[in-house]
Design a protein around this motif. Structure first.
Motif, PDB file in Angstrom:
ATOM      1  N   ASP A  37       1.867  -4.702 -10.315  1.00 51.94           N
ATOM      2  CA  ASP A  37       1.548  -3.671 -11.304  1.00 51.94           C
ATOM      3  C   ASP A  37       0.861  -2.521 -10.580  1.00 51.94           C
ATOM      4  N   PHE A  38       1.637  -1.475 -10.256  1.00 60.07           N
ATOM      5  CA  PHE A  38       1.106  -0.357  -9.483  1.00 60.07           C
ATOM      6  C   PHE A  38       0.357   0.651 -10.355  1.00 60.07           C
ATOM      7  N   ARG A  47       0.836  -1.209   0.000  1.00 54.37           N
ATOM      8  CA  ARG A  47       0.000   0.000   0.000  1.00 54.37           C
ATOM      9  C   ARG A  47       0.870   1.258   0.000  1.00 54.37           C
ATOM     10  N   HIS A  48       1.969   1.197   0.744  1.00 58.41           N
ATOM     11  CA  HIS A  48       2.843   2.363   0.862  1.00 58.41           C
ATOM     12  C   HIS A  48       3.481   2.718  -0.478  1.00 58.41           C
ATOM     13  N   ARG A  49       3.979   1.706  -1.188  1.00 59.74           N
ATOM     14  CA  ARG A  49       4.606   2.014  -2.479  1.00 59.74           C
ATOM     15  C   ARG A  49       3.581   2.598  -3.448  1.00 59.74           C
ATOM     16  N   SER A  57      14.309 -15.197   0.040  1.00 57.15           N
ATOM     17  CA  SER A  57      14.334 -14.723   1.418  1.00 57.15           C
ATOM     18  C   SER A  57      13.819 -13.299   1.588  1.00 57.15           C
ATOM     19  N   VAL A  58      13.330 -12.683   0.530  1.00 56.14           N
ATOM     20  CA  VAL A  58      12.804 -11.317   0.635  1.00 56.14           C
ATOM     21  C   VAL A  58      11.446 -11.259  -0.056  1.00 56.14           C
ATOM     22  N   ALA A  59      10.496 -11.999   0.471  1.00 55.75           N
ATOM     23  CA  ALA A  59       9.194 -12.135  -0.180  1.00 55.75           C
ATOM     24  C   ALA A  59       8.476 -10.803  -0.321  1.00 55.75           C
ATOM     25  N   THR A  60       8.618  -9.911   0.671  1.00 49.94           N
ATOM     26  CA  THR A  60       7.960  -8.604   0.565  1.00 49.94           C
ATOM     27  C   THR A  60       8.512  -7.820  -0.607  1.00 49.94           C
ATOM     28  N   LEU A  61       9.834  -7.837  -0.783  1.00 52.68           N
ATOM     29  CA  LEU A  61      10.434  -7.125  -1.899  1.00 52.68           C
ATOM     30  C   LEU A  61      10.033  -7.740  -3.231  1.00 52.68           C
ATOM     31  N   VAL A  62       9.918  -9.059  -3.264  1.00 52.17           N
ATOM     32  CA  VAL A  62       9.482  -9.728  -4.490  1.00 52.17           C
ATOM     33  C   VAL A  62       8.065  -9.290  -4.842  1.00 52.17           C
ATOM     34  N   ALA A  63       7.197  -9.219  -3.818  1.00 47.89           N
ATOM     35  CA  ALA A  63       5.826  -8.777  -4.052  1.00 47.89           C
ATOM     36  C   ALA A  63       5.799  -7.357  -4.612  1.00 47.89           C
ATOM     37  N   LEU A  64       6.678  -6.499  -4.083  1.00 50.02           N
ATOM     38  CA  LEU A  64       6.744  -5.124  -4.582  1.00 50.02           C
ATOM     39  C   LEU A  64       7.234  -5.093  -6.029  1.00 50.02           C
ATOM     40  N   ALA A  65       8.257  -5.883  -6.317  1.00 44.95           N
ATOM     41  CA  ALA A  65       8.848  -5.875  -7.652  1.00 44.95           C
ATOM     42  C   ALA A  65       7.878  -6.417  -8.703  1.00 44.95           C
ATOM     43  N   GLY A  96      -4.178  -4.392 -10.073  1.00 48.77           N
ATOM     44  CA  GLY A  96      -2.864  -4.963  -9.793  1.00 48.77           C
ATOM     45  C   GLY A  96      -2.492  -4.874  -8.328  1.00 48.77           C
ATOM     46  N   ILE A  97      -2.801  -3.748  -7.707  1.00 49.55           N
ATOM     47  CA  ILE A  97      -2.515  -3.567  -6.279  1.00 49.55           C
ATOM     48  C   ILE A  97      -3.388  -4.494  -5.441  1.00 49.55           C
TER      49      ILE A  97
END
Length: 409
Positions: free
Chosen positions: A348-349, A300-302, A337-345, A354-355
């Motif tokens: 489709d924002f 949500r923040h991104r 090991s960085v699932a949150t970053l993968v989700a961000l990457a 997409g969000i």
């Protein structure tokens, strides 16, 4: 999920002394927020106003659709059940054991049986590193342990809003890092709305999604961390750098003569004692631990940051784009090991769909747990003499490093 807290035109005074005036901000539901400001600017007063312990002269505080400045005592009692509060000094009952202190909200607000209360309390005590200390009194433990007990008590009702008044005070840097990580993990697991009052710049730079700052009885700014960390406002830059040269003085209103003298010293190349860190760079935010759910607040923040990006100054836009690119690069290098970053990457924002899809997927994803990670011990030492130094087996760590280089077993 945590609830939104909306503050509009809030003004608070004690007699003729005005603490702050016309404060307006919104704590987004489920996100981590920090409130900064010099000592004496009313940050703790603001927290107490949010839970109705203090009544403002003007303004509103709307929580879950209810304005607590106008509601009845019964309604306020129910609203307070949404909160977990970590007070600055721990605020423990001195005549109760740590177990009874932490169990108090469960006995006061629920009808749970004692065996269930015991299970919950011991679980929260282990979470904050106090396993085995349930029988101790607050006067028998250190200030840092009292602070951790206060945090355990704040968590026993699985609150939707968590208020932390200087969670790092009384803690050494290592325990501060553990508490900070714990708050991120809690946010990932229960999506609680969190507000942290702190003077710790490292916490402010690495933990919250949003940051606000109080100065001279006003809210200087409140918004995404990227906006404040790249701000060119002198008071913000001085506070982040911890420098004595700037608008902030020993007293809230710096004397003009002193300000002129300090400006001359600064022009002459004399140091104001602040850090030389480059605050134009947005350092990575702390990620949830392995085994913890993907943090929906980060998604949500991104989305919020990308939406407001065109309205920011060029230097802020450049820093934010560089930060996003770095996060996505790290996700590509270590997706296990960085699932949150993968989700961000992978989100489709550019579309609401997409969000929404990413948020729905976050409910089922957890941070992968590396097999070489060893759980940290939870021993509690009454005194420094009780802690026995033990040799550390570094073979697992060395093997993990070799594996990352393709050399391990």
């Amino acid at each position: 999920m945590g609830v939104e807290v909306k503050v509009e035109g809030l003004t608070k005074s004690f007699g003729s002394q005005n603490i702050w005036r016309d404060v307006s901000l919104t704590l987004p539901a489920g996100e981590v927020n920090a409130l900064l400001g010099p000592s004496g600017t009313g940050k703790s007063v603001f927290l107490k106003t949010l839970i109705g312990l203090l009544h403002p002269e003007q303004g509103s505080v709307v929580i879950d659709g209810t304005d607590i400045t106008e509601c009845s005592a019964k309604e306020l009692y129910e609203i307070r059940k949404l909160f977990g509060v970590l007070f600055q000094d721990g605020a423990l009952f001195g005549s109760m054991t740590l177990f009874d202190n932490i169990a108090f909200p469960l006995r006061e607000h629920t009808k749970k049986k004692e065996d269930e209360i015991r299970r919950i309390v011991l679980e929260k005590m282990e979470l904050v590193g106090l396993a085995g200390a349930e029988g101790k009194l607050p006067g028998e433990i250190s200030g840092g342990m009292r602070k951790r007990a206060g945090l355990a008590r704040a968590l026993v009702l699985n609150p939707e809003i968590i208020l932390c008044d200087e969670p790092d005070s009384g803690l050494d840097p290592v325990r501060t890092a553990y508490i900070s990580q714990l708050l991120i993990d809690i946010n990932a697991e229960i999506d609680a709305t969190i507000l942290i009052v702190t003077h710790n710049i490292n916490i402010a730079r690495t933990i919250p999604d949003n940051i606000g700052m109080l100065f001279r009885k006003e809210l200087v700014m409140f918004g995404p961390r990227e906006q404040l960390l790249t701000s060119e406002q002198p008071v913000v830059k001085q506070f982040l750098a911890g420098d004595r040269f700037g608008p902030i003085g020993m007293s809230e209103e710096k004397d003009e003569a002193i300000a002129a003298q300090e400006a001359a010293m600064q022009a002459a190349g004399i140091s104001g004692g602040g850090t030389q860190d480059d605050f134009s760079e947005i350092i990575p935010q702390v990620q949830p631990n392995p085994g913890v759910q993907v943090r929906k607040a980060a998604i949500r923040h991104r989305a919020n940051v990308l939406q407001m990006l065109p309205s920011l100054p060029p230097n802020a836009q450049a820093a934010i784009r560089a930060s996003i690119a770095e996060e996505d690069a790290r996700a590509a290098e270590s997706p296990e090991s960085v699932a949150t970053l993968v989700a961000l990457a992978n989100t489709d924002f550019s579309t609401t769909a997409g969000i929404d899809h990413a948020l729905a997927q976050a409910d089922t994803q957890v941070m992968d747990r590396p097999t070489d990670v060893v759980d940290r011990p939870t021993e509690v030492y009454a005194t420094a003499d009780d802690a026995q130094t033990q040799p550390i087996d570094t073979s697992a760590i060395e093997n993990a490093v070799k594996k990352s280089d393709g050399q391990g077993e």
